[in-house]
Write a protein that holds these residues in place. Sequence first.
Motif, PDB file in Angstrom:
ATOM      1  N   GLY A  37       0.799  -1.219   0.000  1.00 47.68           N
ATOM      2  CA  GLY A  37       0.000   0.000   0.000  1.00 47.68           C
ATOM      3  C   GLY A  37       0.826   1.261   0.000  1.00 47.68           C
ATOM      4  N   VAL A  38       2.155   1.155  -0.002  1.00 45.74           N
ATOM      5  CA  VAL A  38       3.038   2.322   0.027  1.00 45.74           C
ATOM      6  C   VAL A  38       3.673   2.477  -1.350  1.00 45.74           C
ATOM      7  N   THR A  39       3.294   3.523  -2.059  1.00 49.21           N
ATOM      8  CA  THR A  39       3.851   3.795  -3.386  1.00 49.21           C
ATOM      9  C   THR A  39       4.505   5.171  -3.367  1.00 49.21           C
ATOM     10  N   THR A  40       5.811   5.202  -3.491  1.00 51.44           N
ATOM     11  CA  THR A  40       6.537   6.455  -3.577  1.00 51.44           C
ATOM     12  C   THR A  40       6.867   6.753  -5.041  1.00 51.44           C
ATOM     13  N   LEU A  41       7.463   7.896  -5.292  1.00 46.28           N
ATOM     14  CA  LEU A  41       7.800   8.255  -6.671  1.00 46.28           C
ATOM     15  C   LEU A  41       8.770   7.256  -7.303  1.00 46.28           C
ATOM     16  N   PRO A  42       9.840   6.824  -6.626  1.00 49.86           N
ATOM     17  CA  PRO A  42      10.692   5.795  -7.243  1.00 49.86           C
ATOM     18  C   PRO A  42       9.948   4.490  -7.517  1.00 49.86           C
ATOM     19  N   MET A  43       9.056   4.099  -6.609  1.00 49.80           N
ATOM     20  CA  MET A  43       8.263   2.890  -6.846  1.00 49.80           C
ATOM     21  C   MET A  43       7.306   3.076  -8.019  1.00 49.80           C
ATOM     22  N   LEU A  44       6.782   4.290  -8.182  1.00 42.74           N
ATOM     23  CA  LEU A  44       5.884   4.557  -9.302  1.00 42.74           C
ATOM     24  C   LEU A  44       6.634   4.506 -10.628  1.00 42.74           C
ATOM     25  N   VAL A  45       7.876   4.996 -10.639  1.00 42.29           N
ATOM     26  CA  VAL A  45       8.700   4.881 -11.846  1.00 42.29           C
ATOM     27  C   VAL A  45       8.909   3.422 -12.206  1.00 42.29           C
ATOM     28  N   TYR A  46       9.225   2.604 -11.209  1.00 41.93           N
ATOM     29  CA  TYR A  46       9.413   1.167 -11.437  1.00 41.93           C
ATOM     30  C   TYR A  46       8.133   0.528 -11.960  1.00 41.93           C
ATOM     31  N   SER A  47       7.004   0.886 -11.365  1.00 36.91           N
ATOM     32  CA  SER A  47       5.738   0.298 -11.773  1.00 36.91           C
ATOM     33  C   SER A  47       5.373   0.693 -13.204  1.00 36.91           C
ATOM     34  N   LYS A  48       5.525   1.971 -13.531  1.00 39.25           N
ATOM     35  CA  LYS A  48       5.175   2.431 -14.874  1.00 39.25           C
ATOM     36  C   LYS A  48       6.101   1.842 -15.933  1.00 39.25           C
ATOM     37  N   ALA A  49       7.378   1.773 -15.640  1.00 40.00           N
ATOM     38  CA  ALA A  49       8.346   1.335 -16.652  1.00 40.00           C
ATOM     39  C   ALA A  49       8.400  -0.178 -16.797  1.00 40.00           C
ATOM     40  N   ILE A  50       8.449  -0.898 -15.680  1.00 36.85           N
ATOM     41  CA  ILE A  50       8.674  -2.349 -15.720  1.00 36.85           C
ATOM     42  C   ILE A  50       7.373  -3.126 -15.813  1.00 36.85           C
ATOM     43  N   LEU A  51       6.383  -2.752 -15.021  1.00 35.25           N
ATOM     44  CA  LEU A  51       5.150  -3.528 -14.966  1.00 35.25           C
ATOM     45  C   LEU A  51       4.151  -3.136 -16.047  1.00 35.25           C
ATOM     46  N   GLU A  52       4.074  -1.826 -16.360  1.00 32.33           N
ATOM     47  CA  GLU A  52       3.088  -1.355 -17.328  1.00 32.33           C
ATOM     48  C   GLU A  52       3.690  -0.996 -18.681  1.00 32.33           C
ATOM     49  N   SER A  53       4.994  -0.930 -18.771  1.00 31.70           N
ATOM     50  CA  SER A  53       5.696  -0.545 -20.010  1.00 31.70           C
ATOM     51  C   SER A  53       5.237   0.818 -20.525  1.00 31.70           C
ATOM     52  N   ASP A  54       4.852   1.692 -19.619  1.00 28.54           N
ATOM     53  CA  ASP A  54       4.468   3.062 -19.981  1.00 28.54           C
ATOM     54  C   ASP A  54       5.683   3.965 -19.735  1.00 28.54           C
ATOM     55  N   TYR A  55       6.594   3.987 -20.694  1.00 23.17           N
ATOM     56  CA  TYR A  55       7.864   4.666 -20.490  1.00 23.17           C
ATOM     57  C   TYR A  55       7.718   6.184 -20.449  1.00 23.17           C
ATOM     58  N   ALA A  56       6.783   6.726 -21.184  1.00 19.51           N
ATOM     59  CA  ALA A  56       6.588   8.172 -21.154  1.00 19.51           C
ATOM     60  C   ALA A  56       6.152   8.629 -19.765  1.00 19.51           C
ATOM     61  N   ALA A  57       5.183   7.916 -19.180  1.00 22.30           N
ATOM     62  CA  ALA A  57       4.734   8.269 -17.831  1.00 22.30           C
ATOM     63  C   ALA A  57       5.848   8.045 -16.808  1.00 22.30           C
ATOM     64  N   ALA A  58       6.601   6.975 -16.963  1.00 23.45           N
ATOM     65  CA  ALA A  58       7.709   6.716 -16.044  1.00 23.45           C
ATOM     66  C   ALA A  58       8.746   7.836 -16.112  1.00 23.45           C
ATOM     67  N   CYS A  59       9.019   8.329 -17.307  1.00 21.95           N
ATOM     68  CA  CYS A  59       9.993   9.415 -17.458  1.00 21.95           C
ATOM     69  C   CYS A  59       9.481  10.720 -16.871  1.00 21.95           C
ATOM     70  N   VAL A  60       8.188  10.960 -16.970  1.00 20.96           N
ATOM     71  CA  VAL A  60       7.619  12.164 -16.360  1.00 20.96           C
ATOM     72  C   VAL A  60       7.797  12.121 -14.845  1.00 20.96           C
ATOM     73  N   VAL A  61       7.459  10.988 -14.249  1.00 20.93           N
ATOM     74  CA  VAL A  61       7.622  10.845 -12.798  1.00 20.93           C
ATOM     75  C   VAL A  61       9.095  10.965 -12.408  1.00 20.93           C
ATOM     76  N   ALA A  62       9.982  10.395 -13.226  1.00 20.23           N
ATOM     77  CA  ALA A  62      11.412  10.488 -12.939  1.00 20.23           C
ATOM     78  C   ALA A  62      11.906  11.927 -13.007  1.00 20.23           C
ATOM     79  N   VAL A  63      11.428  12.699 -13.984  1.00 21.22           N
ATOM     80  CA  VAL A  63      11.834  14.100 -14.096  1.00 21.22           C
ATOM     81  C   VAL A  63      11.371  14.888 -12.875  1.00 21.22           C
ATOM     82  N   VAL A  64      10.140  14.639 -12.422  1.00 17.22           N
ATOM     83  CA  VAL A  64       9.647  15.309 -11.213  1.00 17.22           C
ATOM     84  C   VAL A  64      10.504  14.943 -10.006  1.00 17.22           C
ATOM     85  N   ASN A  65      10.851  13.676  -9.882  1.00 16.32           N
ATOM     86  CA  ASN A  65      11.682  13.229  -8.765  1.00 16.32           C
ATOM     87  C   ASN A  65      13.069  13.856  -8.816  1.00 16.32           C
TER      88      ASN A  65
END
Length: 300
Positions: A252-280
Amino acid sequence: MASAVRIAAPAATDEETGRDPATDQEPGRSARTPRSLPAWVWALPPVAVLALVFLYPLVLVVQESLAPGAYADVFASASFRDALVTTVWLAVASTVGCLVLGLALALVIAFVPFPGGKAVAKFIDVFLSFPSFLITLALLFLYGTVGMANGVWTDVTGDATGPFQFLTTPWGVLLAEITYFTPFVMRPLLAAFSQLETAQLEVASSLGARPARIIRQVILPEALPALAAGGSLVLVMCLNEFGIVLFTGAKGVTTLPMLVYSKAILESDYAAACVVAVVNVALSVGLYVLYRGVSRRAGA
């Protein structure tokens, strides 16, 4: 018996030999002065390595994040807002906990003599080299679902499960981060305490000041720069912590680094993962600038 008389020949003058006294060079030889390379030539290799291994991947991340509608979609999603809030409050709460616990432990180690105090101070330096997942793994052995504490409880009471289930909650992540990052606050504090004049403490004590007043009026003002530098460093590191959240298994704990991992690895949504990474990265760089300013003021 006649003794042999040796007559030394007069030394040849510079005019006769043609030697230039200023350069001490033989005639016909030109003076050669060593030529040093320009400074920018020496800077090329490290700049090239930095650009290849860091700047180029960062440019690719930023470029990928500029996909049409990527920022709007991410900022509008509830998962991003929840991850941002979770990241910030965990980082702030962990920093406050590290400051309080680190200050208390540093005061004991620096000013309360006890056997093994120097060994404990040296162990803190070794602790800084430990990976974060190692500390989290140790907490899992102690307080995990099948850890030692729950095992002792079930053996004594006969219950099927133990009462210690907090490690997979935000409080477990908070405990793990405070445990791991507290030495990063203690190290600059111990360095600051080692430079404190003991005569000030002795004078304050001889005038009847109680320990709490000595800490508040004598020790704490000298330790504030180191305390601020250590707290800034912990805040930056907590914002980017990934291993602790992953190893605690707090679903139940999702931080920005975990969200990057989830978007990039689990969902293959690289654009969203990069947006979260830029914010971080933007948050981290801003806090790092603050950390460097505080460290420079503290003389670190």
